[in-house]
Design an enzyme around this catalytic site. Structure first.
Site, PDB file in Angstrom:
ATOM      1  N   LYS A  40       0.703  -1.413   0.259  1.00 56.74           N
ATOM      2  CA  LYS A  40      -0.056   0.091  -0.036  1.00 56.74           C
ATOM      3  C   LYS A  40       1.089   1.143  -0.082  1.00 56.74           C
ATOM      4  O   LYS A  40       1.540   1.302   0.787  1.00 56.74           O
ATOM      5  CB  LYS A  40      -1.194  -0.006   0.991  1.00 56.74           C
ATOM      6  CG  LYS A  40      -1.817   1.688   1.680  1.00 56.74           C
ATOM      7  CD  LYS A  40      -2.604   1.175   2.157  1.00 56.74           C
ATOM      8  CE  LYS A  40      -3.464   2.956   2.868  1.00 56.74           C
ATOM      9  NZ  LYS A  40      -4.686   2.252   4.245  1.00 56.74           N
ATOM     10  N   LYS A  60     -10.581  12.268   8.322  1.00 54.31           N
ATOM     11  CA  LYS A  60     -10.363  11.196   9.764  1.00 54.31           C
ATOM     12  C   LYS A  60     -10.252  12.689  10.928  1.00 54.31           C
ATOM     13  O   LYS A  60      -9.855  14.007  10.155  1.00 54.31           O
ATOM     14  CB  LYS A  60      -8.739  11.041   9.459  1.00 54.31           C
ATOM     15  CG  LYS A  60      -8.885   9.810   9.026  1.00 54.31           C
ATOM     16  CD  LYS A  60      -7.292   9.294   8.662  1.00 54.31           C
ATOM     17  CE  LYS A  60      -6.750   7.999   8.113  1.00 54.31           C
ATOM     18  NZ  LYS A  60      -7.669   7.175   8.687  1.00 54.31           N
ATOM     19  N   ASP A 112     -12.600   6.687   3.927  1.00 48.22           N
ATOM     20  CA  ASP A 112     -11.033   6.184   4.182  1.00 48.22           C
ATOM     21  C   ASP A 112     -10.728   4.926   4.666  1.00 48.22           C
ATOM     22  O   ASP A 112      -9.883   4.732   5.385  1.00 48.22           O
ATOM     23  CB  ASP A 112     -11.821   6.653   6.145  1.00 48.22           C
ATOM     24  CG  ASP A 112     -10.013   6.476   6.676  1.00 48.22           C
ATOM     25  OD1 ASP A 112      -9.127   7.028   6.523  1.00 48.22           O
ATOM     26  OD2 ASP A 112     -10.597   6.953   7.815  1.00 48.22           O
ATOM     27  N   GLU A 170      -9.399   3.462   1.947  1.00 49.42           N
ATOM     28  CA  GLU A 170      -8.666   3.794   0.345  1.00 49.42           C
ATOM     29  C   GLU A 170      -7.743   2.509   0.289  1.00 49.42           C
ATOM     30  O   GLU A 170      -7.763   2.313  -0.919  1.00 49.42           O
ATOM     31  CB  GLU A 170      -8.582   4.942   0.600  1.00 49.42           C
ATOM     32  CG  GLU A 170      -6.705   4.803   1.264  1.00 49.42           C
ATOM     33  CD  GLU A 170      -6.922   5.253   2.403  1.00 49.42           C
ATOM     34  OE1 GLU A 170      -8.055   5.159   3.281  1.00 49.42           O
ATOM     35  OE2 GLU A 170      -5.063   4.588   2.319  1.00 49.42           O
ATOM     36  N   ARG A 228      -8.167  -0.622   0.633  1.00 52.60           N
ATOM     37  CA  ARG A 228      -8.419  -2.161  -0.039  1.00 52.60           C
ATOM     38  C   ARG A 228      -8.704  -1.636  -1.719  1.00 52.60           C
ATOM     39  O   ARG A 228      -8.449  -2.138  -2.586  1.00 52.60           O
ATOM     40  CB  ARG A 228      -9.629  -2.184   0.557  1.00 52.60           C
ATOM     41  CG  ARG A 228     -10.525  -1.297   0.383  1.00 52.60           C
ATOM     42  CD  ARG A 228     -11.176  -2.227   1.995  1.00 52.60           C
ATOM     43  NE  ARG A 228     -10.777  -1.322   3.304  1.00 52.60           N
ATOM     44  CZ  ARG A 228     -11.605  -1.735   4.733  1.00 52.60           C
ATOM     45  NH1 ARG A 228     -12.841  -2.792   4.157  1.00 52.60           N
ATOM     46  NH2 ARG A 228     -11.110  -1.263   5.366  1.00 52.60           N
TER      47      ARG A 228
HETATM   48  N1  BES Z   1      -4.759   4.278   7.021  1.00 56.91           N
HETATM   49  C1  BES Z   1      -5.817   3.951   8.311  1.00 56.91           C
HETATM   50  C2  BES Z   1      -5.558   2.455   8.968  1.00 56.91           C
HETATM   51  C3  BES Z   1      -5.338   2.523  10.057  1.00 56.91           C
HETATM   52  C4  BES Z   1      -5.334   3.773  11.104  1.00 56.91           C
HETATM   53  C5  BES Z   1      -3.614   2.969  10.232  1.00 56.91           C
HETATM   54  C6  BES Z   1      -4.502   3.428  12.021  1.00 56.91           C
HETATM   55  C7  BES Z   1      -2.612   3.000  10.666  1.00 56.91           C
HETATM   56  C8  BES Z   1      -3.175   3.614  12.131  1.00 56.91           C
HETATM   57  C9  BES Z   1      -6.681   2.934   7.156  1.00 56.91           C
HETATM   58  O1  BES Z   1      -7.052   4.071   5.490  1.00 56.91           O
HETATM   59  C10 BES Z   1      -8.246   3.410   7.204  1.00 56.91           C
HETATM   60  O2  BES Z   1      -8.615   4.599   7.623  1.00 56.91           O
HETATM   61  N2  BES Z   1      -8.890   2.462   7.591  1.00 56.91           N
HETATM   62  C11 BES Z   1     -10.139   2.774   8.635  1.00 56.91           C
HETATM   63  C12 BES Z   1     -11.696   1.366   7.278  1.00 56.91           C
HETATM   64  C13 BES Z   1     -12.983   1.892   7.864  1.00 56.91           C
HETATM   65  C14 BES Z   1     -13.341   3.257   7.480  1.00 56.91           C
HETATM   66  C15 BES Z   1     -13.462   0.695   6.851  1.00 56.91           C
HETATM   67  C16 BES Z   1     -10.236   1.938  10.139  1.00 56.91           C
HETATM   68  O3  BES Z   1      -9.046   1.938  10.227  1.00 56.91           O
HETATM   69  O4  BES Z   1     -11.309   3.173  10.934  1.00 56.91           O
HETATM   70 ZN    ZN Z   2      -5.154   4.255   4.945  1.00 57.58          ZN
HETATM   71 MN    MN Z   3      -7.734   5.798   5.362  1.00 58.70          MN
END
Ligand code: BES
Ligand code: ZN
Ligand code: MN
Length: 510
Positions: free
Chosen positions: A262, A274, A344, A346, A348
């Site tokens: 990624k 966020k 968010d 993104e 995947r």
């Molecule tokens: N990059 C984030 C995941 C992340 C969060 C990595 C905290 C490291 C620390 C990812 O893109 C994300 O925002 N995931 C969301 C998915 C949700 C919206 C289904 C998440 O984990 O909240």
């Molecule tokens: Zn992310």
């Molecule tokens: Mn994200």
């Protein structure tokens, strides 16, 4: 940092410090015992007093006036019975960080007697740990307060197999440099580490290592049908880059390992933005991609006999006038349509197209690494990365090759329930599956893009960077999953060389 072998007599080696190991609740052995008796038994005495219990990483510093080494630093390897060679990376890293802060430019370091018979593995860990220990995260300070002074680490060969030690040093040096490359790419802030800059870094790796590289721009990605990847990029003014590095170590073979990472150079969340708190950490959201680029650089130097392609979809995830909106539907390379419930989620979306592309290139095995879900940090904390696979045999092979590296991985299950959670009312899939098992529904989503190719997904959200220091490692990016990627490639190359039918070895290969 220069790591090399010396045949000097330990008691006569000239250095700013001599580092020796010891095990808790055991008398000093080998070089440690020899040196200690030469300086009057002060280390044994310090241990006998009980100031130090000998937990892994605890140390005693003594000054050795009138010796060619000025100091002796004894560092504990913990209990002898639970010794693992990768502790030597922590041992060497702790030495470099402790002595480097004290302006020691050259360190001489001894191996424990346990290194006999596994010289290459042990020397590899010492070299890797010395180099990763010397990594400095104060890249942007004009006058850093405490830059580490150590430039040279001489490993005492003393009675061990020197050619094996040399092999280990060469391997550990290449690996340590690659780990530090991944860390530098990750720690560099997003205003500098744009998708374009990341692609330039990958080009440098290709040039230095003799790898093939292709970088698809937005138009070319559109030509490939990467609607899912581009839907993330469209909110940003930074052009996306789809980076493909290729190492051909076994041209006669049709086997192709794909490493996919990624490469979100900054994740604001997009329109599903966020909260501000800790959003700055989202510069690390390209850690999986950095790991792929760095692992490819290590492989270029180590030259295992197999073919590997490294794929990094790189883009920012920004809100903007053209950004994807919740409810929008996009189409991935394999024709599957995706309802974007949350912009968010993104990672995947960009990986979906990258996994399709790996298959298009003929990958016979795929491993992806991504800082994919906050849920993974809730499940495993910062102690381990999550592993999800569609092929348990491949998963087991990955786990056994990664285990000795010191990086920690923990397998989580796949159930069809998770796939059901990703079904959309209006499209083939949606990009979120609700709060429950967030790491596993994300993995189930990715699984829709790998066909039947054996595949492993690594969620490194909790392990790619840490906000605390260790004696052997600065806080910040850790270089996960570079060590595991390299170990897997070596293990696959080795298995093919010795057991063409697919059996495998389960050691760190040097
Ligand atoms: N990059 C984030 C995941 C992340 C969060 C990595 C905290 C490291 C620390 C990812 O893109 C994300 O925002 N995931 C969301 C998915 C949700 C919206 C289904 C998440 O984990 O909240
Ligand atoms: Zn992310
Ligand atoms: Mn994200």
């Amino acid at each position: 940092m220069q790591v090399y072998l010396t045949a000097d007599d330990p008691s006569a080696v000239s250095a700013g410090a001599l580092v020796v190991p010891f095990f808790s609740e055991a008398p000093l052995e080998g070089i440690a015992a020899q040196i200690d008796s030469a300086i009057g038994g002060v280390i044994a005495d310090a241990l006998a007093i009980g100031d130090i219990r000998g937990k892994l990483g605890e140390h005693v510093l003594v000054y050795a006036k009138d010796r060619p080494f000025r100091r002796v630093l004894a560092i504990s390897l913990g209990e002898q019975k639970s010794f693992e060679p990768h502790f030597l990376a922590r041992y060497a890293g702790s030495a470099v960080r402790y002595l480097g802060r004290r302006n020691v430019e050259k360190i001489a370091i001894a191996l424990p007697s346990a290194a006999a018979g596994q010289e290459a593995v042990c020397a590899s860990f010492v070299a890797e740990g010395a180099i990763t220990g010397s990594f400095d995260t104060t890249l942007y300070q004009e006058r850093p307060e405490r830059r580490l002074a150590t430039r040279e680490l001489a490993i005492l060969s003393h009675g061990l197999d020197a050619p094996q030690l040399e092999r280990g040093i060469a391997r550990g040096t290449a690996l340590g440099e690659a780990v530090n490359l991944a860390r530098r790419l990750a720690v560099t802030p997003a205003n500098d580490m744009t998708p374009t800059h990341l692609a330039d870094e990958a080009s440098k790796v290709a040039r230095d290592g003799g790898l093939e590289i292709t970088v698809l721009d937005e138009e070319q990605a559109r030509g490939e049908g990467m609607g899912s990847f581009l839907s993330v990029a469209q909110g940003s003014n930074q052009p996306p880059k789809f980076i493909v590095l290729r190492y051909n170590g076994d041209p006669s073979s049709k086997e192709l390992l794909a490493l996919v990472g990624k490469g979100i150079t900054f994740d604001t969340g997009g329109i599903s933005i966020k909260p501000a708190e800790r959003m700055e950490e989202m510069k690390y959201d390209m850690s999986g991609g950095a790991g792929v680029i760095a692992a490819m650089s290590a492989l270029a130097h180590l030259k295992p006999k197999l073919n590997v392609v490294g794929i990094v979809p790189a883009t920012e995830n920004m809100p903007g006038g053209r950004a994807t909106k919740p409810g929008d539907i996009v189409k991935a390379m394999n024709g599957k349509t995706i309802e974007v419930i949350n912009t968010d989620a993104e990672g995947r979306l960009i990986l979906a197209d990258a996994l399709c592309y790996a298959n298009k290139l003929g990958a016979t095995k795929i491993v992806d690494a991504a800082t994919l879900t906050g849920a993974c940090v809730i499940a495993l904390g910062h102690a381990a990365s999550a592993v999800i696979t569609n092929n348990d045999a491949f998963g087991a092979e990955f786990l056994s090759s990664a285990k000795p590296t010191g990086e920690r991985y923990w397998q989580m299950p796949y159930y069809e329930d998770y796939t059901s959670a990703m079904k959309s009312d209006i499209a083939d899939l949606k990009n979120t599956g609700g709060r429950p098992a967030g790491t596993l529904t994300a993995a189930a989503f990715l699984r829709e893009f790998v066909d039947n190719t054996p595949w492993i997904h690594l969620d490194i959200a909790g392990t790619a960077y840490l906000d605390s220091d260790f004696p052997w490692q600065a806080k910040g990016p850790t270089g996960t999953p570079v060590r595991a990627f390299v170990a897997l490639a070596e293990s696959l190359a080795d298995a093919r060389a010795t057991h063409p039918n697919g059996a495998r070895a389960s050691e760190v290969h040097v």
